[in-house]
Design a protein around this motif. Structure first.
Motif, PDB file in Angstrom:
ATOM      1  N   PRO A  12       8.782   3.817   5.543  1.00  0.00           N
ATOM      2  CA  PRO A  12       8.043   3.894   5.628  1.00  0.00           C
ATOM      3  C   PRO A  12       6.730   5.163   5.421  1.00  0.00           C
ATOM      4  O   PRO A  12       5.814   5.853   5.179  1.00  0.00           O
ATOM      5  CB  PRO A  12       7.892   4.130   7.582  1.00  0.00           C
ATOM      6  CG  PRO A  12       9.518   4.481   7.796  1.00  0.00           C
ATOM      7  CD  PRO A  12      10.055   4.179   6.262  1.00  0.00           C
ATOM      8  N   ARG A  44       0.682  -1.520  -0.345  1.00  0.00           N
ATOM      9  CA  ARG A  44       0.083  -0.233  -0.046  1.00  0.00           C
ATOM     10  C   ARG A  44       0.434   1.352   0.303  1.00  0.00           C
ATOM     11  O   ARG A  44       1.384   1.771   0.882  1.00  0.00           O
ATOM     12  CB  ARG A  44      -0.848   0.141   1.118  1.00  0.00           C
ATOM     13  CG  ARG A  44      -2.010   1.834   1.398  1.00  0.00           C
ATOM     14  CD  ARG A  44      -2.563   1.030   2.130  1.00  0.00           C
ATOM     15  NE  ARG A  44      -3.247   0.032   3.127  1.00  0.00           N
ATOM     16  CZ  ARG A  44      -5.157  -0.128   2.766  1.00  0.00           C
ATOM     17  NH1 ARG A  44      -5.214   1.052   1.511  1.00  0.00           N
ATOM     18  NH2 ARG A  44      -4.938  -1.211   3.231  1.00  0.00           N
ATOM     19  N   SER A  56      -4.399   6.308   0.224  1.00  0.00           N
ATOM     20  CA  SER A  56      -3.164   5.418  -0.373  1.00  0.00           C
ATOM     21  C   SER A  56      -3.386   4.441  -1.459  1.00  0.00           C
ATOM     22  O   SER A  56      -4.975   4.080  -1.246  1.00  0.00           O
ATOM     23  CB  SER A  56      -2.602   4.772   0.825  1.00  0.00           C
ATOM     24  OG  SER A  56      -3.738   4.236   1.641  1.00  0.00           O
ATOM     25  N   GLU A  70       3.100   2.053   3.144  1.00  0.00           N
ATOM     26  CA  GLU A  70       2.760   1.870   4.195  1.00  0.00           C
ATOM     27  C   GLU A  70       1.870   0.872   4.996  1.00  0.00           C
ATOM     28  O   GLU A  70       1.894   0.708   6.059  1.00  0.00           O
ATOM     29  CB  GLU A  70       0.711   2.961   4.399  1.00  0.00           C
ATOM     30  CG  GLU A  70      -0.125   3.040   5.017  1.00  0.00           C
ATOM     31  CD  GLU A  70      -1.885   3.765   4.816  1.00  0.00           C
ATOM     32  OE1 GLU A  70      -2.014   2.912   4.321  1.00  0.00           O
ATOM     33  OE2 GLU A  70      -1.103   4.893   4.134  1.00  0.00           O
ATOM     34  N   GLU A  71       1.839  -0.414   4.121  1.00  0.00           N
ATOM     35  CA  GLU A  71       1.919  -1.456   4.464  1.00  0.00           C
ATOM     36  C   GLU A  71       2.084  -2.740   3.936  1.00  0.00           C
ATOM     37  O   GLU A  71       2.092  -2.616   2.446  1.00  0.00           O
ATOM     38  CB  GLU A  71      -0.321  -2.148   4.775  1.00  0.00           C
ATOM     39  CG  GLU A  71      -0.177  -2.936   4.206  1.00  0.00           C
ATOM     40  CD  GLU A  71      -2.059  -2.969   5.074  1.00  0.00           C
ATOM     41  OE1 GLU A  71      -2.086  -4.065   5.159  1.00  0.00           O
ATOM     42  OE2 GLU A  71      -2.721  -2.462   4.388  1.00  0.00           O
ATOM     43  N   ILE A  81       1.825   5.235  -0.122  1.00  0.00           N
ATOM     44  CA  ILE A  81       1.328   6.579   0.274  1.00  0.00           C
ATOM     45  C   ILE A  81       1.563   7.497  -0.519  1.00  0.00           C
ATOM     46  O   ILE A  81       2.123   8.331  -1.561  1.00  0.00           O
ATOM     47  CB  ILE A  81       1.555   6.715   1.414  1.00  0.00           C
ATOM     48  CG1 ILE A  81       1.720   5.924   2.564  1.00  0.00           C
ATOM     49  CG2 ILE A  81       1.399   8.186   1.685  1.00  0.00           C
ATOM     50  CD1 ILE A  81       2.969   6.074   3.525  1.00  0.00           C
TER      51      ILE A  81
END
Length: 142
Positions: free
Chosen positions: A100, A23, A30, A104-105, A25
């Protein structure tokens, strides 16, 4: 328009039921993509794919053949983008988000859901299930 090459990697889990997604940003909400990113000057498509997966997910991968090639004109950025999607295998590392501020993921997503995010055009639904590839051939530099 500026030409930009982007290399993505399609990575399946051990049971080949899920695909690894990141994911990102962005400037807006996002959004999910396969791990990957822009090819840097002097870098091969394969080198970029392996580097980008490591940077975004912490995983070491081996990249096999090409799954798909696509393109888009991103008017708002002034880019003509060519997307090269490889099929790869995880050979080491652990999932870790190194940037980061960009990612995000990192998550496993079922094939059908993931297909919505990997730029499969209408009429090609289910392509991800086939896992077909064509060879990637790097000709020697002259």
């Amino acid at each position: 328009m500026k030409r930009v090459d982007v290399a993505y990697v399609l990575l399946f889990d051990e049971l080949e039921q899920n695909v690894l997604m990141v994911r990102n940003i962005g400037t807006g909400p996002s959004y999910f993509t396969l791990p990957g990113g822009a090819v840097e000057k002097g870098e091969t498509l394969k080198e970029a794919a392996v580097r980008e997966v490591k940077e975004e997910t912490g995983l070491d991968v081996h990249v096999d053949g090409v799954f798909s090639v696509g393109e888009a004109f991103l008017e708002e950025r002034g880019h003509h983008v060519i997307f090269f999607t490889f099929v790869g295998k995880i050979i080491g590392g652990e999932i870790n988000i190194s940037f980061p501020e960009e990612i995000e993921e990192v998550t496993w997503m079922d094939l059908k859901h993931a297909e919505k995010y990997i730029h499969i055009s209408s009429g090609f639904e289910g392509l991800i299930m086939d896992r077909n590839t064509i060879p990637y051939i790097l000709r020697e530099k002259r």
